[in-house]
Design a protein around this motif. Structure first.
Motif, PDB file in Angstrom:
ATOM      1  N   MET A 116       0.842  -1.194   0.000  1.00  0.00           N
ATOM      2  CA  MET A 116       0.000   0.000   0.000  1.00  0.00           C
ATOM      3  C   MET A 116       0.876   1.242   0.000  1.00  0.00           C
ATOM      4  O   MET A 116       1.905   1.293   0.678  1.00  0.00           O
ATOM      5  CB  MET A 116      -0.910   0.011   1.230  1.00  0.00           C
ATOM      6  CG  MET A 116      -1.893  -1.165   1.305  1.00  0.00           C
ATOM      7  SD  MET A 116      -3.267  -1.032   0.139  1.00  0.00           S
ATOM      8  CE  MET A 116      -4.357   0.089   1.020  1.00  0.00           C
ATOM      9  N   HIS A 117       0.481   2.243  -0.762  1.00  0.00           N
ATOM     10  CA  HIS A 117       1.201   3.505  -0.782  1.00  0.00           C
ATOM     11  C   HIS A 117       0.185   4.642  -0.926  1.00  0.00           C
ATOM     12  O   HIS A 117      -0.953   4.412  -1.337  1.00  0.00           O
ATOM     13  CB  HIS A 117       2.241   3.547  -1.897  1.00  0.00           C
ATOM     14  CG  HIS A 117       1.663   3.326  -3.269  1.00  0.00           C
ATOM     15  ND1 HIS A 117       1.326   2.078  -3.744  1.00  0.00           N
ATOM     16  CD2 HIS A 117       1.350   4.217  -4.256  1.00  0.00           C
ATOM     17  CE1 HIS A 117       0.847   2.194  -4.977  1.00  0.00           C
ATOM     18  NE2 HIS A 117       0.836   3.477  -5.304  1.00  0.00           N
ATOM     19  N   GLU A 150      -6.534  -2.651  -4.649  1.00  0.00           N
ATOM     20  CA  GLU A 150      -7.124  -2.589  -3.317  1.00  0.00           C
ATOM     21  C   GLU A 150      -6.814  -1.221  -2.736  1.00  0.00           C
ATOM     22  O   GLU A 150      -5.712  -0.703  -2.937  1.00  0.00           O
ATOM     23  CB  GLU A 150      -6.549  -3.689  -2.424  1.00  0.00           C
ATOM     24  CG  GLU A 150      -7.223  -3.804  -1.064  1.00  0.00           C
ATOM     25  CD  GLU A 150      -6.748  -5.013  -0.280  1.00  0.00           C
ATOM     26  OE1 GLU A 150      -7.193  -5.172   0.879  1.00  0.00           O
ATOM     27  OE2 GLU A 150      -5.930  -5.795  -0.818  1.00  0.00           O
ATOM     28  N   ASP A 151      -7.789  -0.587  -2.029  1.00  0.00           N
ATOM     29  CA  ASP A 151      -7.525   0.748  -1.497  1.00  0.00           C
ATOM     30  C   ASP A 151      -8.173   0.953  -0.131  1.00  0.00           C
ATOM     31  O   ASP A 151      -8.961   0.133   0.344  1.00  0.00           O
ATOM     32  CB  ASP A 151      -7.958   1.842  -2.484  1.00  0.00           C
ATOM     33  CG  ASP A 151      -9.444   1.859  -2.775  1.00  0.00           C
ATOM     34  OD1 ASP A 151     -10.239   1.735  -1.832  1.00  0.00           O
ATOM     35  OD2 ASP A 151      -9.815   1.997  -3.950  1.00  0.00           O
ATOM     36  N   ASN A 210     -12.360  -0.484  -1.710  1.00  0.00           N
ATOM     37  CA  ASN A 210     -12.500  -1.065  -3.041  1.00  0.00           C
ATOM     38  C   ASN A 210     -11.458  -2.166  -3.243  1.00  0.00           C
ATOM     39  O   ASN A 210     -10.286  -1.999  -2.888  1.00  0.00           O
ATOM     40  CB  ASN A 210     -12.306   0.014  -4.108  1.00  0.00           C
ATOM     41  CG  ASN A 210     -13.309   1.129  -3.979  1.00  0.00           C
ATOM     42  OD1 ASN A 210     -14.503   0.913  -4.153  1.00  0.00           O
ATOM     43  ND2 ASN A 210     -12.843   2.336  -3.654  1.00  0.00           N
ATOM     44  N   LYS A 211     -11.894  -3.264  -3.834  1.00  0.00           N
ATOM     45  CA  LYS A 211     -11.006  -4.381  -4.123  1.00  0.00           C
ATOM     46  C   LYS A 211     -11.530  -5.090  -5.360  1.00  0.00           C
ATOM     47  O   LYS A 211     -12.649  -5.613  -5.355  1.00  0.00           O
ATOM     48  CB  LYS A 211     -10.945  -5.341  -2.935  1.00  0.00           C
ATOM     49  CG  LYS A 211      -9.942  -6.465  -3.086  1.00  0.00           C
ATOM     50  CD  LYS A 211      -9.880  -7.318  -1.824  1.00  0.00           C
ATOM     51  CE  LYS A 211      -8.838  -8.406  -1.949  1.00  0.00           C
ATOM     52  NZ  LYS A 211      -8.754  -9.252  -0.715  1.00  0.00           N
ATOM     53  N   GLU A 212     -10.746  -5.084  -6.433  1.00  0.00           N
ATOM     54  CA  GLU A 212     -11.209  -5.737  -7.649  1.00  0.00           C
ATOM     55  C   GLU A 212     -10.046  -6.049  -8.577  1.00  0.00           C
ATOM     56  O   GLU A 212      -8.922  -5.567  -8.386  1.00  0.00           O
ATOM     57  CB  GLU A 212     -12.248  -4.882  -8.373  1.00  0.00           C
ATOM     58  CG  GLU A 212     -11.739  -3.582  -8.947  1.00  0.00           C
ATOM     59  CD  GLU A 212     -12.832  -2.843  -9.721  1.00  0.00           C
ATOM     60  OE1 GLU A 212     -13.647  -3.507 -10.377  1.00  0.00           O
ATOM     61  OE2 GLU A 212     -12.849  -1.608  -9.662  1.00  0.00           O
ATOM     62  N   ILE A 259      -5.581   9.063  -0.101  1.00  0.00           N
ATOM     63  CA  ILE A 259      -5.967   7.652  -0.060  1.00  0.00           C
ATOM     64  C   ILE A 259      -4.691   6.814  -0.032  1.00  0.00           C
ATOM     65  O   ILE A 259      -3.599   7.302  -0.297  1.00  0.00           O
ATOM     66  CB  ILE A 259      -6.842   7.238  -1.267  1.00  0.00           C
ATOM     67  CG1 ILE A 259      -6.112   7.540  -2.600  1.00  0.00           C
ATOM     68  CG2 ILE A 259      -8.180   7.937  -1.235  1.00  0.00           C
ATOM     69  CD1 ILE A 259      -5.498   6.339  -3.247  1.00  0.00           C
ATOM     70  N   LYS A 260      -4.855   5.553   0.301  1.00  0.00           N
ATOM     71  CA  LYS A 260      -3.788   4.579   0.125  1.00  0.00           C
ATOM     72  C   LYS A 260      -4.315   3.472  -0.775  1.00  0.00           C
ATOM     73  O   LYS A 260      -5.486   3.096  -0.693  1.00  0.00           O
ATOM     74  CB  LYS A 260      -3.344   3.989   1.466  1.00  0.00           C
ATOM     75  CG  LYS A 260      -2.582   4.958   2.348  1.00  0.00           C
ATOM     76  CD  LYS A 260      -2.092   4.273   3.620  1.00  0.00           C
ATOM     77  CE  LYS A 260      -1.275   5.236   4.475  1.00  0.00           C
ATOM     78  NZ  LYS A 260      -0.773   4.574   5.727  1.00  0.00           N
ATOM     79  N   HIS A 261      -3.444   2.977  -1.661  1.00  0.00           N
ATOM     80  CA  HIS A 261      -3.876   1.862  -2.508  1.00  0.00           C
ATOM     81  C   HIS A 261      -2.679   0.988  -2.883  1.00  0.00           C
ATOM     82  O   HIS A 261      -1.526   1.373  -2.717  1.00  0.00           O
ATOM     83  CB  HIS A 261      -4.625   2.355  -3.756  1.00  0.00           C
ATOM     84  CG  HIS A 261      -3.761   3.010  -4.784  1.00  0.00           C
ATOM     85  ND1 HIS A 261      -4.249   3.390  -6.019  1.00  0.00           N
ATOM     86  CD2 HIS A 261      -2.449   3.338  -4.799  1.00  0.00           C
ATOM     87  CE1 HIS A 261      -3.277   3.937  -6.734  1.00  0.00           C
ATOM     88  NE2 HIS A 261      -2.191   3.911  -6.022  1.00  0.00           N
ATOM     89  N   SER A 262      -3.004  -0.191  -3.372  1.00  0.00           N
ATOM     90  CA  SER A 262      -1.986  -1.078  -3.921  1.00  0.00           C
ATOM     91  C   SER A 262      -2.474  -1.575  -5.269  1.00  0.00           C
ATOM     92  O   SER A 262      -3.677  -1.799  -5.464  1.00  0.00           O
ATOM     93  CB  SER A 262      -1.718  -2.266  -2.987  1.00  0.00           C
ATOM     94  OG  SER A 262      -2.850  -3.112  -2.907  1.00  0.00           O
ATOM     95  N   GLU A 263      -1.552  -1.723  -6.204  1.00  0.00           N
ATOM     96  CA  GLU A 263      -1.853  -2.249  -7.530  1.00  0.00           C
ATOM     97  C   GLU A 263      -0.757  -3.236  -7.897  1.00  0.00           C
ATOM     98  O   GLU A 263       0.430  -2.932  -7.729  1.00  0.00           O
ATOM     99  CB  GLU A 263      -1.929  -1.120  -8.565  1.00  0.00           C
ATOM    100  CG  GLU A 263      -3.084  -0.168  -8.331  1.00  0.00           C
ATOM    101  CD  GLU A 263      -3.093   0.977  -9.326  1.00  0.00           C
ATOM    102  OE1 GLU A 263      -2.003   1.404  -9.728  1.00  0.00           O
ATOM    103  OE2 GLU A 263      -4.175   1.436  -9.685  1.00  0.00           O
TER     104      GLU A 263
END
Length: 208
Positions: free
Chosen positions: A1-2, A21-22, A26-28, A44-48
């Motif tokens: 996550m960043h 994912e954030d 949200n996760k998809e 926000i934080k998210h990972s891809e």
């Protein structure tokens, strides 16, 4: 996550899978034809990541500075099939102020993104109004000419895979940009932008 803030980020999936994912919950998994949009706003934080072990994920990821600060973070995805883009310009992203575009993801900036899959000898024409900018990127990696772009009598250029073109107009003279397919099938994206805040565009990322 960043973490991210104060940018609007969207990913155009060319091939493979993007696992998202954030911190908004949200996760998809996004696949070919999907466009994933995040308005980072106040933060926000998210990972891809690429969740496949044996295949690459190819995507265009574009970052745009919004025309408002401290927006409430939001997230959206939408799918655009190849048939939506075949030999025409399909609107993918449009300004939140543009009420005429009903099937597109909305962005807080004077920017419209189109996508097209152009077949051999087919043409599309895009009118670039006075005082606007236009950026075109050919999606696939190919050395042979993919399209021919003409922008006036006797003014044309062959464009290859991976090429990016930037077109500007004067404040009084528009440009009718004609794009003709030179290869069997060419996928490209086109951005039509106003002359407001700078647009920070980072494209053609490949997640391994």
């Amino acid at each position: 996550m960043h973490a991210h803030s104060e940018f609007e980020i969207f990913s155009y999936i060319v091939s493979g899978e993007l696992h998202h994912e954030d911190s908004m919950g949200n996760k998809e998994v996004c696949k070919k034809g999907d466009v994933q949009f995040t308005s980072a706003g106040t933060g926000i934080k998210h990972s891809e990541r690429n969740g496949q072990k044996s295949k690459n994920t190819h995507l265009l990821q574009i970052w745009v500075e919004p025309n408002q600060s401290k927006l409430v973070p939001s997230y959206a995805t939408m799918n655009f099939a190849d048939s939506d883009k075949k030999n025409k310009l399909c609107t993918i992203i449009s300004s939140i102020d543009n009420e005429d575009e009903t099937r597109s993801i909305k962005i807080h900036q004077d920017l419209t993104m189109f996508a097209s899959i152009l077949e051999l000898n087919n043409s599309i024409t895009h009118h670039v109004a006075p005082g606007r900018k236009c950026l075109i990127q050919i999606v696939q990696k190919a050395d042979d000419p993919c399209v021919c772009m003409s922008y006036g009598p006797g003014e044309e250029i062959d464009v290859k895979g991976g090429d990016v073109l930037f077109v500007t107009t004067t404040k009084t003279k528009p440009v009718d940009l004609k794009i003709t397919g030179k290869g069997k099938k060419t996928e490209f994206v086109l951005f039509d932008m106003g002359d407001g805040k700078p647009h920070n565009i980072s494209t053609n990322r490949i997640y391994l």
